[in-house]
Motif scaffolding. Structure first.
Motif, mmCIF file in Angstrom:
data_model
loop_
_atom_site.group_PDB
_atom_site.id
_atom_site.type_symbol
_atom_site.label_atom_id
_atom_site.label_comp_id
_atom_site.label_asym_id
_atom_site.label_seq_id
_atom_site.Cartn_x
_atom_site.Cartn_y
_atom_site.Cartn_z
ATOM 1 N N THR A 38 0.746 -1.146 -0.039
ATOM 2 C CA THR A 38 -0.015 -0.113 -0.142
ATOM 3 C C THR A 38 0.956 1.082 0.013
ATOM 4 O O THR A 38 0.296 2.324 0.299
ATOM 5 N N ALA A 41 1.062 3.058 3.617
ATOM 6 C CA ALA A 41 -0.069 3.892 4.049
ATOM 7 C C ALA A 41 -0.516 3.270 5.160
ATOM 8 O O ALA A 41 -0.851 4.158 6.121
ATOM 9 N N ILE A 42 -0.238 1.947 5.642
ATOM 10 C CA ILE A 42 -0.317 1.461 6.838
ATOM 11 C C ILE A 42 0.425 2.145 7.977
ATOM 12 O O ILE A 42 -0.113 2.365 8.996
ATOM 13 N N GLY A 45 -0.740 5.590 8.517
ATOM 14 C CA GLY A 45 -1.989 5.596 9.025
ATOM 15 C C GLY A 45 -1.947 5.437 10.637
ATOM 16 O O GLY A 45 -2.654 6.043 11.486
ATOM 17 N N LEU A 61 -8.039 1.569 9.812
ATOM 18 C CA LEU A 61 -7.503 2.414 8.747
ATOM 19 C C LEU A 61 -8.419 1.797 7.597
ATOM 20 O O LEU A 61 -8.206 0.943 7.177
ATOM 21 N N PRO A 64 -6.823 1.185 2.813
ATOM 22 C CA PRO A 64 -5.320 1.867 2.534
ATOM 23 C C PRO A 64 -4.756 1.633 1.424
ATOM 24 O O PRO A 64 -3.645 2.081 1.189
#
Ligand code: BES
Ligand code: MN
Ligand code: ZN
Length: 491
Positions: A38, A41-42, A45, A61, A64
């Motif tokens: 991702t 993004a994790i 996040g 989240l 993502p």
């Protein structure tokens, strides 16, 4: 019903990804793969959400990237939190994934037992009693059908989970029984549901009023006589050890509805008294759990099932009844009915089975709720070893008990002018005098009889969600007593 599957780690293509993370975590395994897939993004996040892995902390989240619809991070607390932390994380995750169809838990870093514990908690927290909801929209219904738990050693996790799954089934049976409305679940119907245990290898015997009359169950039948519903006693036997091995015995109060009888209760909140059979419901679920996991023990479960109603035929304050022990009781208050039911069943259980110990469970007194609230069940025992074992088992599974005193001075409160005893001892120490009453039906004439009474009036029903217990029927005692047996009475 949610299926649990254990598999080798593979990044899921859809649904939710659950990340159980301890304080000071770094993302690795599936979590790291998902983060990379991702574009980070994790990790961004989690940082933005202030997720630190604290016990019980949970963050969602959304979308993502990739095909994941959400990532749910749940805290394990300080590293090495063990079973308790794994259960707390599983319980915290469930409400956040209930609207997904599928979820995958990245449990690679947990020992097999803890991965299994997390799965148990997910199932326990996901329990719902929705038999009587006919108008719930599909949107509002939980959709979760499959949770895949990614673990390095699939065989070990499955092996650890198998007995826990049987325990969860027992808990669900208890919760179903306790949740049922009192017009549906009356003594005969409850006895019928016990028959369901036969398919697990439990022997089930059902006794009706005529048989109990013959046994001299004057106290139990006195409570039942005001109701149009016949009383039952059910005797359940699980043989997981040598035929001649002495059994352990569990006895439950099963008042399918407690109006108070002629000493009638006030209207406000009386509907709660449908759960006055929780002690019996717990014994039934416990027997299912023990049989379901093929516990290496001989266990008997006895439940006294009655409905306490006022009617032209109801027992009166002032009546004197003769119990199967031969002792007589002056019934001062018809609302102190649970002890009358248990008096006969306890005496009968001891003399028929000569068990290693007896534990009874009962929603016995409002006084125990005043004393201990909803955090601990009251425990009364004539045996320090059994009491210590129960305290330890309760700590281990999060069903805590607190020992209360017994003693001569309390017993005196039961003195009657006309019979061997009366059924109430006045307001002071109300849960203790109730326990003293029960102790009069533990026979120590031929030597010690280890016995414990658990007053679960404050713990059988929850008014708010807990980690592994959604609000409603808790099944308090199933896990505790299963654990007692597993730790001290098997093999
Ligand atoms: N079933 C009740 C106790 C109870 C109270 C259970 C609240 C669950 C929640 C029991 O049969 C009862 O009525 N006990 C009386 C005894 C009294 C008359 C001595 C009580 O506690 O008031
Ligand atoms: Mn009552
Ligand atoms: Zn009651």
């Amino acid at each position: 019903m949610t299926d649990i599957l254990f598999v080798k780690p593979v990044l899921p293509r859809a649904g939710a990804l659950v990340l159980p993370l301890a304080e000071g975590f770094t993302l690795d395994g599936l979590a790291k793969q998902a983060d990379e897939a991702t574009g980070g993004a994790i990790s961004r996040g989690l940082e933005a959400a202030g997720f630190k892995g604290k016990k019980g902390q949970a963050t969602t989240l959304w979308a993502p990237g990739g095909h994941l619809s959400r990532v749910v991070a749940v805290g394990l607390g300080a590293p090495g939190g063990g079973m308790g932390a794994a259960e707390a994380a599983g319980g915290a995750a469930l409400p956040l994934i209930a609207s997904e169809v599928e979820a995958t838990v990245a449990a690679e870093s947990l020992p097999a037992e803890e991965a299994a514990g997390l799965a148990l908690a997910l199932r326990l927290r996901g329990y719902r009693f929705d038999r009587y909801r006919t108008k719930e929209s599909a949107e509002d219904k939980p959709k979760l059908v499959r949770v895949t738990i990614a673990v390095p050693d699939v065989a070990a996790a499955k092996a650890a989970h198998a007995p826990l799954s049987a325990i969860a089934d027992g808990v669900f049976l208890t919760r179903d029984l306790v949740s049922e409305p009192p017009n549906v679940l009356y003594p005969a119907e409850m006895a019928e549901r016990c028959r369901g245990l036969e398919k697990l290898g439990v022997t089930v015997e059902v006794l009706g009023p005529a048989e109990m009359e013959k046994l001299g169950f004057g106290a139990l039948l006195g409570v039942a006589q005001g109701s149009a519903r016949e009383a039952r006693m059910v005797v359940m036997q699980w043989k997981g050890a040598a035929d001649d091995a002495q059994p352990v015995a569990f006895i439950g109060k099963g008042v399918t509805f407690d109006t108070g009888g002629i000493s009638i209760k006030p209207a406000g909140g009386m509907e709660d008294m449908k759960y006055d059979m929780a002690g019996a419901g717990t014994v039934i679920g416990l027997m299912a759990a023990l049989a379901g996991r093929k516990a290496k023990v001989n266990a008997v479960g006895l439940v006294g099932l009655v409905e306490n109603m006022p009617s032209h035929n109801a027992q009166r304050p002032g009546d004197v009844v003769t119990t199967c022990s031969g002792q007589t009781v002056e019934v001062i208050n018809t609302d102190a009915e649970g002890r009358l039911v248990l008096a006969d069943v306890l005496w009968y259980a001891q003399h028929r089975f000569k068990p290693r110990f007896m534990v009874d469970l009962a929603t016995l007194t409002g006084a125990i709720v005043v004393a201990l609230g909803h955090e601990h069940a009251g425990m009364f025992s004539n045996d320090d070893t059994l009491a210590t074992q129960l305290s330890g088992a309760g700590q281990a599974v999060g069903e805590k008990v607190w020992r209360m005193p017994l003693g001569e001075a309390y017993d005196k409160a039961l003195k009657s002018d006309i019979a061997d005893m009366k059924n109430v001892g006045g307001r002071p120490g109300g849960s203790i005098t109730a326990a003293q009453f029960l102790q009069r039906f533990i026979d120590t004439k031929d030597g010690a009889m280890p016995w414990a009474h658990l007053d679960i009036a404050g713990t059988a029903w929850a008014s708010k969600d807990g980690a592994t217990v959604p609000k409603g029927a808790t099944a308090f005692g199933v896990r505790l007593l299963d654990r007692l047996v597993a730790e001290h009475y098997e093999g």
